[in-house]
Design an enzyme around this catalytic site. Sequence first.
Site, PDB file in Angstrom:
ATOM      1  N   CYS A  30       0.830  -1.215   0.000  1.00 47.12           N
ATOM      2  CA  CYS A  30       0.000   0.000   0.000  1.00 47.12           C
ATOM      3  C   CYS A  30       0.867   1.270   0.000  1.00 47.12           C
ATOM      4  O   CYS A  30       1.469   1.602   1.020  1.00 47.12           O
ATOM      5  CB  CYS A  30      -0.901  -0.062   1.232  1.00 47.12           C
ATOM      6  SG  CYS A  30      -1.665   1.480   1.714  1.00 47.12           S
ATOM      7  N   CYS A  33       0.219   3.806   2.764  1.00 43.96           N
ATOM      8  CA  CYS A  33       0.699   3.287   4.056  1.00 43.96           C
ATOM      9  C   CYS A  33       2.181   3.611   4.234  1.00 43.96           C
ATOM     10  O   CYS A  33       2.619   3.979   5.325  1.00 43.96           O
ATOM     11  CB  CYS A  33       0.497   1.780   4.143  1.00 43.96           C
ATOM     12  SG  CYS A  33      -1.228   1.253   4.023  1.00 43.96           S
TER      13      CYS A  33
END
Length: 102
Positions: A30, A33
């Site tokens: 991600c 993230c």
Amino acid sequence: MAILDATESDFDEVIQSEKTVLVDFWAVWCPPCKRLSPILKELDEELEDFNVAKVNVDEHPELASRFGVMSMPTLIVFQDGQPVKKAVGFRHKEALTELIAR
């Protein structure tokens, strides 16, 4: 305090802290993230009245499911072991500080 990597076996203990706990549900794949990670580290070092924990959703899907995490990153604020606030998606440092303070 260092950011904690929470697992199924210690998650309930982690969120039962006397301090407010910000849990970052994240995944290795991600990009948002990855951008969020250094910001959480900064906050963890600067603010002493809360703890930060991270849950890798690929390694601990049961925890993601338990808290209805569908998108990454999802940030959940816990007080006295209970979820009190939730934010989905990347947040800048100011927005995270506000999320914790409210």
